[in-house]
Each structure stands twice: as structure tokens, then as C-alpha cells.
Design a protein around this motif. Structure first.
Motif, PDB file in Angstrom:
ATOM      1  N   PRO A  75      33.105  30.560  33.610  1.00 61.78           N
ATOM      2  CA  PRO A  75      33.413  31.936  33.996  1.00 61.78           C
ATOM      3  C   PRO A  75      33.115  32.183  35.472  1.00 61.78           C
ATOM      4  CG  PRO A  75      31.328  31.858  32.856  1.00 61.78           C
ATOM      5  CD  PRO A  75      31.867  30.465  32.840  1.00 61.78           C
ATOM      6  N   SER A  76      33.592  33.282  35.966  1.00 64.96           N
ATOM      7  CA  SER A  76      33.330  33.615  37.356  1.00 64.96           C
ATOM      8  C   SER A  76      31.877  34.054  37.502  1.00 64.96           C
ATOM      9  CB  SER A  76      34.264  34.731  37.800  1.00 64.96           C
ATOM     10  OG  SER A  76      34.062  35.865  36.994  1.00 64.96           O
ATOM     11  N   GLY A  77      31.443  34.121  38.740  1.00 65.43           N
ATOM     12  CA  GLY A  77      30.057  34.526  38.989  1.00 65.43           C
ATOM     13  C   GLY A  77      29.857  34.711  40.460  1.00 65.43           C
ATOM     14  N   GLU A  78      28.605  34.720  40.860  1.00 68.49           N
ATOM     15  CA  GLU A  78      28.329  34.839  42.282  1.00 68.49           C
ATOM     16  C   GLU A  78      28.696  33.540  42.985  1.00 68.49           C
ATOM     17  OE1 GLU A  78      24.468  35.958  43.509  1.00 68.49           O
ATOM     18  OE2 GLU A  78      24.310  37.496  41.954  1.00 68.49           O
ATOM     19  N   PRO A  79      28.976  33.598  44.270  1.00 65.22           N
ATOM     20  CA  PRO A  79      29.200  32.351  45.004  1.00 65.22           C
ATOM     21  C   PRO A  79      27.972  31.461  44.888  1.00 65.22           C
ATOM     22  CG  PRO A  79      29.750  34.251  46.349  1.00 65.22           C
ATOM     23  CD  PRO A  79      29.138  34.782  45.103  1.00 65.22           C
ATOM     24  N   PRO A  80      28.156  30.146  44.743  1.00 63.56           N
ATOM     25  CA  PRO A  80      27.003  29.253  44.605  1.00 63.56           C
ATOM     26  C   PRO A  80      26.302  29.032  45.940  1.00 63.56           C
ATOM     27  CG  PRO A  80      29.041  28.036  44.430  1.00 63.56           C
ATOM     28  CD  PRO A  80      29.429  29.453  44.595  1.00 63.56           C
ATOM     29  N   LEU A  81      25.761  30.099  46.499  1.00 64.94           N
ATOM     30  CA  LEU A  81      24.970  29.983  47.723  1.00 64.94           C
ATOM     31  C   LEU A  81      23.560  30.420  47.384  1.00 64.94           C
ATOM     32  CD1 LEU A  81      27.455  31.743  50.183  1.00 64.94           C
ATOM     33  CD2 LEU A  81      27.058  29.304  49.964  1.00 64.94           C
ATOM     34  N   LEU A  82      22.574  29.560  47.679  1.00 67.69           N
ATOM     35  CA  LEU A  82      21.191  29.887  47.340  1.00 67.69           C
ATOM     36  C   LEU A  82      20.678  31.020  48.239  1.00 67.69           C
ATOM     37  CD1 LEU A  82      19.755  26.303  46.857  1.00 67.69           C
ATOM     38  CD2 LEU A  82      20.412  27.958  45.101  1.00 67.69           C
ATOM     39  N   VAL A 131      20.264  32.350  44.304  1.00 69.29           N
ATOM     40  CA  VAL A 131      21.154  33.003  43.361  1.00 69.29           C
ATOM     41  C   VAL A 131      20.350  34.026  42.568  1.00 69.29           C
ATOM     42  CG1 VAL A 131      22.939  32.584  41.674  1.00 69.29           C
ATOM     43  CG2 VAL A 131      22.176  30.744  43.146  1.00 69.29           C
ATOM     44  N   SER A 187      25.233  31.895  39.095  1.00 63.97           N
ATOM     45  CA  SER A 187      26.388  31.665  39.959  1.00 63.97           C
ATOM     46  C   SER A 187      27.491  30.990  39.169  1.00 63.97           C
ATOM     47  CB  SER A 187      25.977  30.785  41.125  1.00 63.97           C
ATOM     48  OG  SER A 187      25.916  29.451  40.691  1.00 63.97           O
ATOM     49  N   ALA A 188      28.669  30.970  39.760  1.00 64.32           N
ATOM     50  CA  ALA A 188      29.759  30.200  39.181  1.00 64.32           C
ATOM     51  C   ALA A 188      29.404  28.723  39.290  1.00 64.32           C
ATOM     52  CB  ALA A 188      31.049  30.500  39.921  1.00 64.32           C
ATOM     53  N   ASP A 189      29.991  27.923  38.412  1.00 61.30           N
ATOM     54  CA  ASP A 189      29.685  26.497  38.400  1.00 61.30           C
ATOM     55  C   ASP A 189      30.178  25.855  39.699  1.00 61.30           C
ATOM     56  OD1 ASP A 189      29.242  23.889  37.845  1.00 61.30           O
ATOM     57  OD2 ASP A 189      30.056  23.956  35.818  1.00 61.30           O
ATOM     58  N   PRO A 190      29.277  25.241  40.482  1.00 67.86           N
ATOM     59  CA  PRO A 190      29.716  24.700  41.771  1.00 67.86           C
ATOM     60  C   PRO A 190      30.532  23.408  41.660  1.00 67.86           C
ATOM     61  CG  PRO A 190      27.398  24.264  41.439  1.00 67.86           C
ATOM     62  CD  PRO A 190      27.840  25.111  40.287  1.00 67.86           C
TER      63      PRO A 190
END
Lengths: 944, 132
Positions: free
Chosen positions: B51-58, B60, B65-68
């Protein structure tokens, strides 16, 4: 052991060069590979003969069963000595046989060494699959050796037959190997022999393996490939017959006999085919006029004998088989070599045309006589020892063995007959021609003389041969009947031997039977059935191809898509029903994650449909790019800013490149001539594929039970000191994937360059003119592009000024993206694309001259440098004591500047950056500049 | 662990449009189809990852986050698609210069075998069919 194989392989590669430089003398170098192997094997002789073995494992895949494992026991050692001993002598002979004039010589020499190496590998392999690989390597080598000379079609037919028969029947053998390995739980030959598996599968397996062994040993009914292979050069034939290739068949039988002799139809099949081959081979050999063919059919017969002995599976028969194996190598090779020398000096190898050679070439006569004596089994030669013990072994069995014994005895009489025919035919008769005596070079005659002498020595020192063969024979049941010896005392066997010799000699010397030999009825062989089978395969192939391959790409694609629908659609439907029925733990999907998703989705699909609907090509590519930007927007909503960034950049570049290439597209876009029915079918298939993908995504993700590895990656990123997890994955955790991917980029770019820059395009007569050309024709010479023109027309001041301001800023931005990528959105790919766009802007606004003056260095150099840097960074990890492509964080305290953290993965990212920049520059230079100044246009302009 | 219906429909729609275009005769339209198809594939690859989520930038937040991993794979896929599109374009250009038109040519070898089999059948059905 693997070093010895590597020696063969290396020499096979180097030898062609040496032959070119030194001519046939280089064969003396080639002889070193088998000679060294032979000496090496001899040094291990005492250890192995006392019951030991040498084993080595270089790679073992474990469960897959494919392991590079070697093992030399007594049987393997016997084979190694034969293969390398005879091999090195034949290489010495080649030095005098071949002349430097033959154009194919370098290749032949290399393949011959590879052949020797493959044969050594075959006999020392301790893994069924490894054995199979070497088995087929010998086949391929022999194919190349048979088909080499002068490229005559006759040679190619023979070579193809050898290949088809041995590999075709090698496939059942491979199947048998797999069955056997799976039944036994291991593919290790030594383990399988130590603890033979049980069951019906094993019965089938060994029968299939027997079929492969029989085909390799040229047994009836597929024996005809071996005589046909006589078109090869004589040393090749000698090696093929005496030590390599065909000997693999009896070797495999001998190898498996101790454990699998009583399984399935192994023994009945091998013994009956062996006996039949002995008789048929000897009968055919007896009527041949061509000396090489005579020897070839003789080999079919002798190999049948070997297979009968090894398949008998008793101690005494094993001893006899080992002795005959050696004896056959030591008499067949010199006979071939002598035949080759005769042919060179007399100009023919036909019995009817040779006369008086014995008087003029007494040395050859003596050698041939010694070898023939061993072949017919005259004491005190090794052949006699082998045959005597074979008769003795077979005479001690039951009634069935007596039938076998009778077959062997009759075949042996025929052997005596054809051997005499060979000797008398080759050397007999009065001197008719007054050909001058030419001295034979000592080395030339030394080779066959050595082998024939070894045959004599083996007979005189029968106890030594016994010691060599006994360790193998002891693995077989039954008494030894006194072992191998020259003199067993007065026995029925001795009488039988004498009877065989007398009757055989009588058959050839008594005129009536001798005439029968030449004109008597011929037994049927598989020639016609081979032709019928290959012909039928060809006809069926043509029929199927003609019916199914209409040659139209759109139809093929439709068939492929329909197949995907059928194969993937049906199971998908089933699981969707189960999901809907609530049989699985199915999570219902939300309609949208965010309202903007719906808007973007509509834009993407509408733009995509627009690209199909609009007629104008420029409108189509603009529609496409709108769709691309929409997808980028969807990426942002999904939480993937890096993806969105790269999508926007790629989309922009694609738009520019498409526009550049459109300049050269033919003006008449092919009108859609498809009928409504075809359109409906295509549309239906396409819509179905779309539905399939949608359902797959919804059902597949809804049913997913596996855990996402997100948390692991987040934790690993924290450890690596970065915050942009996606870029850390690309540059660090899965850098090997990225390295592979940038290699793909590299190769694709080379493809573009070679396609665009290829010369001799040869435009078809009456070809349609491109818009650019059409414009040139109407506008006359004024239309010719000026060097300062942009790809889309003359320069405009506004654009030129804008790009002058923008380009440096864009380049700085690309640098920022590169270094920020470790912590924020960006990274090597995005940064490289941005830098590329800076140059694209420069080219579009300023033309080719601007691009050349702005580009830092050759685009191709950048491509190579990027790949090199990325690779070196990866290898650097190895030297730093870590794994390939393993990165680390370097922390340095620099005075005045302060604490600096420098991840080595950044270097990798820089490599990617440089490569991507090189990719875009190369595309600009080829699809842009080069297409703008098509050489064919220049020619046309000159013509005007 | 599920995607939104909209994303799935868009991916499927792009596949349908792409398939329709690549089964045509015009090289240029095949290139267009390839571009649409790869947009669809990239979208499918990304959505299949979760699923969608936050950008995978630490760092989080708790929402996750979304799966990077699929993002990283899709990123390289986009760049490779670009290179492949360019290769296709170059191929199309080559075909234009050699054949002078924008149509996919039928495979001449297949055509020849097809014609041969047809001839063979004619002979077989004729009165002298046995002679072959």
C-alpha cells in the motif's frame, strides 16, 4: 586434477596461435598436455593400485546435485593412461602428418587438444551430470573434427550424423542419469556405486543409460556414424577409435557394471547388442576395400566385444575387458597411423590399388604386422592375453554364456579374416610402380612403432597388466580363473584359440570364402532408417512451421497475449472466486488512497487513449508525455518521490528524443488497413489483458500474507548512516542489481550507436522521402541545414539566451541531487538525467555546435568511465576485506572543516551519474546530431 | 497489504492501451505502445509491493512508510525502459532507412516455408502426387 584439465583447455586456446607461427611443429607442444597428465597419473600408480583413490571437489551445489567432483580409482586411472598415453603419441605423429598448408590446421589442432582434455574429464568425473557434460563435450569436439576438412558437404553430413546419433541417444541417457540420481538421492558416482538405490525407477534408469552408452560406442543399429566419420584426418580417426570418444561407451558400462549389472534389461540388452555388433561389424569389415573403413567396422566389432565383457560382470570377464581395452587402444591406433602414412606415400588407401607397399616400406610392414598380430590374438601380444582370458571367462558360465561364447568365437574368426585382409591388402602384391624410395622420418614411424611395441610389452608383461586391471575386476563377483597371463597351461580355451586362428586364416586364404567376403550378401544397417527418420523430422518441421508460422509479427503477438490470458487468466479467475466467496483471508481494497489519485488516473488513461486516437504524430507524443507525467503524479501520491522525479525526467527526455527522431520518420504513416473484425479481436484481447492485470493486482495484493521487509530495510538504513532508503538500496544493499542494470544501459546505448551509425544502409529504391528531404527538394539548396541551426529550425534569440542562463543552474542542481541522494530525494540516476537534460536543452536551443562545445568530453568515454568507476568501487570492497560491493561509512575529521562522513556508496552513485550522463549525451549525438546530418542526404545534396 | 482500486485500474488500462498499440503494423505506434506498456508495468510493480505510505525517508512516523524495495526496483526499471525505448527508436529508424516505410515486415523465411508447404499440398492432391 582440475589443473590438468585447465592445462588442456589453455593449450587448446593457445595452440592455434602457435600453429600459425611454428606450423605443425607446435604439435610437439600440444603433446605436452597429455604427456604431463600421463606422467602425473603414473606417479600416483602405486597408491591407486594398492586400493586407494584420489578425490577432489571444487564446487558442490549440494541439493542441485551438480558438483565439480573428480575421483581417480583404478578404472579411471587405466582410462587416463590410455587416453593420455595414446593421445600424446598421436600428437607427435601429427607433427609429421599435417603440413602447414592446410588452412583449417590451427583450429583442428586446438579442438584435438580440447578433445583430449574432455576425454580425461569424462573418465575422472565423479558426478553423473559432470560426466554428462564431458560426454557431450567429446561429442561436440568430434563433430567439429569430423566436419573440418575443406567444408565438403559429405564431411558435414558425416559430422551431423555423428552429432545427431550420439547426442540424440545421449538424451535418454541424461534422463537415466537424473532418474538414477533422484532415486539414489545423490549424483555422486562413487556414492551410488557404494550404496546402489533400489526400485523400478532404477531399472528404467540403467536401461536408458545403456542406450546412451551403446550409441556412443557405435553399436548396431546406430553404428553407421562411426564408419562415416572416417572422412576426418587419419590421426583424428586414430584417436577417436583407439582412445577417445567411442571408448566412453565401454567405460560407462564398466563403471556402472559392479552395482547395476542385474538391474532391468541392462545385461541382456548390452550383451545381445554387443554380440550382434561384433558379428555385423566383423562381417562388414571383412568386405571393405577402403583400409580406413575396414578398420572402422573392425572397431564396431571390437567395441561390441568390450561391452559384452564388461556387461558380463564377472571378475574374470572384468580382467579380460580391461586387458582388451588396453590392447584395442594399442593395436587400433598404430594400424590407423600406418594407414595414414601409406596413404600419404602411395596416394591411396584402397586395397585394390595398393600393391607392393610391403617391399618398399618394410618398417611399416613390421609395425602393421605386430599390431595385426595383437588384433587377431597371436601370442605373445596383449591381444592374445585379453582374448584368451575372455574365452576362458565366458566358458565357465551357464548355457547362456556358451551361446555368448559361440558368438564371440565366430566373431573372432571373422576378425582374423579381416585382419589378414588388411595386412595382405595393404602390403601384399608385387612391386608394380617404380616409385622412388623415400626415407620415412624417424618421428613419423616412431609413433606407431611405440604403440605396437607397447602392445607386445603388455603381452610379455601380462602380470603387470593384471596388476593394473585387477583392482577394478575385484569389485566384480566371481573367481578370477588365474588372472591375466601369457600361459595358462594346456586348456580347452587354448584349443579354442587355435581353432579360431586356423578357421579365420582359412576364411581369408581360401579363395571361395574370400570372394564371398567381397560379394556376399550384406547385412542390413541403419543407413536407410536414419535417412528416413531425419527426412520425416524435416517434413514434419516444415509442415508445422508452414501451418503455424505465418510470419506476421502482429499475429504472433496476438497469439502470445491470448496464451497469457488462457494460462494466467483461468487460475486467476478461480482464486478471485475463492476470494470473493470468503474462502481466503482477503482484504477488500479501498477505492482510492487520496482523491487526487482519481483525477490523475483519469488524466493518465485519457492521455493514453488520446495517443491512440489522434492522427498527428506530434500530438501523439505530447499525449504520451502527459500520460507519463500523470504516472509520475501517481508515484508521488503513493509515497515514492524518487520515482516521481525520475519519471518526470525520463518522460521529458523521451519527448525530446521522440521529437528528434520524428524528423526522420517516413511521411506516410502506414494507413490502418485492418478490417473491423481484426480490430475487434485486437481490441478484445487488449481489454482482456487490461482486466487480467487489474484483477491480478487487486486479488494478488488482497490475498498477500507475507510480511513486507520494510522494517528490515529501515533498520539497515539507519545503520548505514543514510536516510533515503531507496537510494541506499540502489547504491548499497542491492548494488549488484544496480551494477547489472547500468550494464544493460551501457549495452543498450552501444546498440543505439551501432544502429544509427551503421554504414551501407542502402536505401531501398523508390523509398519514401522523409519530411526533411521533401523540404530540401522543394526549397533547393537553401534548405540545407546550417551548422549553427538547431534541430528544429534556425536559432531563436529568446531560447538561446534562456538556455544560457539555465544550463549552468541545472548542472549545479544535478550536482546537488547527486550528493543529497544519500539523505533526501535524488541519487545517481536522477542527477545524471538532470545533467543530461541540461545538455539536451543546450542542443535543442543551440544546435550541434553548442552541444559539442559544451560537452565535457567524449560521450562514449563518459559511458565507459561510469561503468568502470562503479565496478571498481565494488571491487574495492573486496580489497577492504569485505564482500563485493559492500560499502562502509568513512568518518574523517579534517582540520578546519570539521567532521566529515563519506559513504563509499557515494562513489558508486557517482559512477551511475557519469554513466547516465554519458547515455543521454550519446543519444543526443546519435539520435540528434547524427540524424540531423544523414550521410545519404549529404550525398544527395552533392548529386544536386 | 492492499492497493487502491484506482491504481489497479490505471495499471490495467495502460496495459490494454499498450497491447493494442504493439499489435499494430506501424513501428512508431509499436514504440508508443511500448512506452504505455512500461508505464503500466512500473505502476503494477510498485503497487504489487504494498500500500501507499510516507516516502521512505528516515525518520519515519508511526504510520509507516511505503515499501522501499519495489521503489528501488521500479526506479531502475524506469531508467532501463528509457534506454530500451531509445533502442527501439533506433531500430525503427534503421528499418525506415532500409525499407523506406514505417511497417513491420513479415518474416521472409516464415513466408517461404509457408508457401513451400502450400505448394507441397497442391502437388499431393494432384494426380501425380505420388512422384514426390
Amino acid at each position: 586434477m582440475v589443473l590438468l584439465l585447465a592445462l588442456h583447455a589453455g593449450l587448446a586456446l593457445v595452440l592455434p596461435l602457435l600453429i600459425r607461427r611454428w606450423g605443425p611443429n607446435a604439435f610437439l607442444v600440444a603433446a605436452t598436455a597429455p604427456a604431463i597428465t600421463c606422467i602425473w597419473a603414473l606417479t600416483h600408480l602405486p597408491h591407486i593400485l594398492s586400493g586407494g583413490y584420489l578425490a577432489a571437489t571444487y564446487a558442490d551445489t549440494g541439493e542441485l546435485g551438480i558438483g565439480v567432483t573428480f575421483r581417480i580409482d583404478a578404472l579411471a586411472l587405466l582410462m587416463v593412461l590410455l587416453v593420455t598415453g595414446v593421445g600424446s603419441v598421436i600428437f607427435v605423429y601429427c607433427r609429421w602428418y599435417f603440413s602447414a598448408r592446410q588452412p583449417a590446421l590451427p583450429r583442428v589442432a586446438g579442438i584435438l587438444v580440447a578433445f583430449a582434455g574432455a576425454m580425461v574429464g569424462l573418465v575422472i568425473a565423479d558426478n553423473l551430470l559432470l560426466l554428462y557434460i564431458f560426454w557431450e563435450l567429446t561429442t561436440v569436439c568430434s563433430f567439429l573434427l569430423i566436419g573440418q576438412a575443406d567444408g565438403r558437404s559429405e564431411d558435414r553430413t558425416s559430422a551431423a550424423r555423428a552429432l545427431l546419433v550420439t547426442t540424440g541417444l545421449g538424451l535418454p541417457m541424461l534422463f537415466g542419469f537424473v532418474l538414477l540420481g533422484e532415486a539414489g538421492g545423490t549424483y555422486r558416482v562413487s556414492d551410488l556405486l557404494a550404496a546402489p538405490p533400489d526400485g523400478a525407477a532404477v531399472d528404467v534408469a540403467v536401461s536408458l543409460i545403456a542406450v546412451g552408452a551403446l550409441a556412443k560406442a557405435a553399436q548396431i543399429p546406430v553404428h553407421s556414424w562411426l564408419p562415416m566419420a572416417m572422412v576426418a584426418a587419419t590421426p583424428v580417426s586414430a584417436y577417436l577409435h583407439a582412445a577417445a570418444m567411442v571408448k566412453a561407451g565401454p567405460y560407462l558400462v564398466a563403471r556402472l557394471a559392479p552395482a547395476f549389472n542385474d538391474r532391468g534389461i541392462w545385461q541382456p540388452l548390452l550383451v545381445s547388442v554387443g554380440i550382434a555388433s561384433m558379428l555385423v561389424g566383423a562381417r562388414l569389415a571383412w568386405r571393405m576395400d577402403d583400409l580406413k573403413l575396414l578398420l572402422a567396422y573392425g572397431t564396431v566389432s571390437q567395441l561390441g566385444f568390450l561391452i559384452v565383457l564388461f556387461a558380463s560382470g564377472t571378475h574374470a570377464a572384468g580382467l579380460a575387458g580391461g586387458a582388451m581395452l588396453l590392447a584395442h587402444g594399442l593395436f587400433k591406433a598404430p594400424l590407423f597411423l600406418v594407414t595414414g602414412m601409406l596413404e600419404q606415400s602411395e596416394g591411396t588407401r584402397r586395397i585394390g590399388e595398393l600393391a607392393g607397399a610391403g617391399r618398399r616400406r618394410p618398417v611399416l610392414l613390421v609395425i602393421a604386422a605386430a599390431a595385426t598380430a595383437s588384433m587377431v590374438g597371436l601370442p605373445p601380444f596383449l591381444g592374445y592375453v585379453g582374448k584368451e582370458s575372455a574365452l576362458s571367462a565366458l566358458s565357465h558360465g551357464g548355457p547362456l554364456d556358451l551361446v555368448v561364447l559361440a558368438g564371440v568365437a565366430i566373431a573372432s574368426m571373422l576378425t582374423v579374416a579381416y585382419s589378414l585382409r588388411f595386412l595382405l591388402g595393404a602390403f601384399g602384391g608385387p612391386v608394380t610402380s617404380d616409385r622412388p624410395e623415400e626415407p620415412v622420418p624417424w618421428g613419423f614411424a616412431l609413433a606407431p612403432a611405440l604403440l605396437a611395441t607397447a602392445g607386445l610389452a603388455g603381452g610379455l608383461g601380462a602380470h603387470a597388466v593384471d596388476a593394473l586391471v585387477a583392482p577394478y575386476a575385484r569389485t566384480l563377483p566371481g573367481p578370477s580363473h588365474g588372472g591375466l597371463a601369457l600361459w595358462h597351461g594346456l586348456s580347452p580355451t587354448l584349443a579354442l584359440s587355435a581353432l579360431v586362428l586356423t578357421c579365420g586364416a582359412g576364411l581369408q586364404l581360401w579363395r571361395r570364402t574370400a570372394r564371398f567376403a567381397e560379394s556376399g550378401p550384406v547385412l542390413p544397417d541403419a543407413d536407410t532408417s536414419y535417412a528416413r527418420i531425419t527426412g520425416a523430422v524435416r517434413r514434419v518441421a516444415a509442415f508445422v512451421t508452414g501451418r503455424t508460422q505465418v510470419g506476421s509479427l502482429p499475429i504472433y503477438l496476438r497469439v502470445i497475449l491470448a496464451t497469457v490470458l488462457a494460462l494466467a487468466g483461468v487460475p486467476l479467475l478461480v482464486s478471485s472466486f475463492r476470494a470473493v466467496a470468503g474462502e481466503e483471508r482477503f482484504t477488500a481494497p479501498p477505492l482510492a488512497d487520496h482523491p487526487i489519485q482519481v483525477v490523475l488516473g483519469v488524466v493518465v488513461l485519457a492521455a493514453g487513449a488520446g495517443a491512440i486516437a489522434v492522427r498527428g504524430r506530434l500530438s501523439a507524443i505530447i499525449s504520451l508525455s502527459v500520460a507519463g507525467y500523470g504516472v509520475g503524479g501517481l508515484f508521488i501520491v503513493h509515497g515514492a518521490p524518487d520515482l516521481a522525479l525520475v519519471t518526470f525526467l525520463v518522460d521529458t527526455l523521451t519527448l525530446i528524443m521522440l521529437a528528434l527522431v520524428l524528423r526522420r520518420a517516413p511521411v506516410n504513416p502506414t494507413a490502418s488497413r485492418r478490417s473491423p473484425a481484426v480490430k475487434a479481436v485486437t481490441g478484445g484481447i487488449s481489454v482482456a489483458v487490461g482486466i487480467l492485470v487489474t484483477t491480478l493486482l487487486l486479488v494478488g495484493t488482497g490475498l498477500r500474507t507475507g510480511r513486507s521487509p520494510t522494517a528490515e530495510y529501515l533498520a539497515a538504513a539507519k545503520e548505514a548512516g543514510g536516510t533515503n532508503v531507496v537510494n541506499l538500496i540502489l547504491d548499497d544493499f542491492r548494488a549488484l542489481d544496480t551494477l547489472g542494470e547500468i550494464s544493460v544501459l551501457f549495452v543498450a546505448t552501444i546498440g543505439v550507436v551501432s544502429l544509427v551509425l551503421a554504414n551501407g544502409s542502402g536505401r531501398a529504391p523508390g523509398a519514401v522521402r522523409t519530411p526533411a528531404e521533401a523540404a530540401e527538394t522543394t526549397a533547393g539548396s537553401e534548405g540545407a541545414p546550417e551548422p549553427t541551426d538547431t534541430p528544429f529550425g534556425p536559432r531563436t534569440l529568446f531560447l538561446a539566451v534562456t538556455e544560457g542562463v539555465l544550463t549552468p543552474a541545472v548542472l549545479v542542481f544535478s550536482g546537488y541531487l547527486l550528493f543529497a541522494g544519500h539523505h533526501d530525494a535524488g541519487g545517481g540516476f536522477a542527477a545524471g538525467l538532470v545533467a543530461g537534460i541540461a545538455f539536451a536543452l543546450r542542443y535543442v536551443a543551440g544546435g550541434a555546435r553548442e552541444l559539442v562545445s559544451a560537452a565535457p568530453t567524449g560521450a562514449s568515454r563518459l559511458l565507459g568511465a561510469g561503468l568502470l568507476l562503479a565496478t571498481l568501487t565494488g571491487i574495492g570492497g573486496l580489497f577492504a576485506g569485505a564482500n563485493l560491493l559492500q560499502h562502509r561509512l568513512l568518518r574523517v575529521d579534517v582540520p578546519l572543516i570539521g567532521h566529515i562522513e563519506f559513504p563509499t556508496s557515494l562513489l558508486f552513485g557517482i559512477g551511475v551519474y557519469i554513466l547516465v550522463l554519458g547515455l543521454v549525451l550519446t543519444l543526443l549525438k546519435t539520435l540528434g546530431v547524427r540524424l540531423g546530418s544523414d550521410p545519404s542526404d549529404a550525398n544527395e545534396a552533392e548529386a544536386r | 497489504m492492499t492497493v487502491s482500486v484506482v491504481l489497479a485500474v490505471v495499471a490495467g488500462g495502460l496495459y490494454a492501451l499498450g497491447c493494442y498499440l504493439i499489435t499494430q503494423r506501424s513501428l512508431l505506434r509499436i514504440v508508443f505502445g511500448f512506452i504505455l506498456l512500461s508505464h503500466g508495468a512500473n505502476l503494477a510493480l510498485l503497487t504489487a509491493g504494498g500500500p501507499s505510505g510516507e516516502p521512505p525517508l528516515l525518520p519515519v512516523s508511526a504510520g509507516g512508510s511505503a515499501d522501499p524495495l519495489p521503489q528501488a526496483m521500479t526506479l531502475t526499471a524506469i531508467v532501463i525502459t528509457f534506454a530500451m525505448t531509445m533502442l527501439l527508436l533506433a531500430l525503427a529508424y534503421r528499418s525506415w532507412t532500409v525499407f523506406g516505410n514505417d511497417a513491420v515486415q513479415d518474416d521472409p523465411e516464415d513466408r517461404r516455408i509457408h508457401a513451400e508447404v502450400e505448394d507441397h499440398d497442391d502437388d499431393q492432391s494432384g494426380p501425380d502426387g505420388d512422384r514426390r
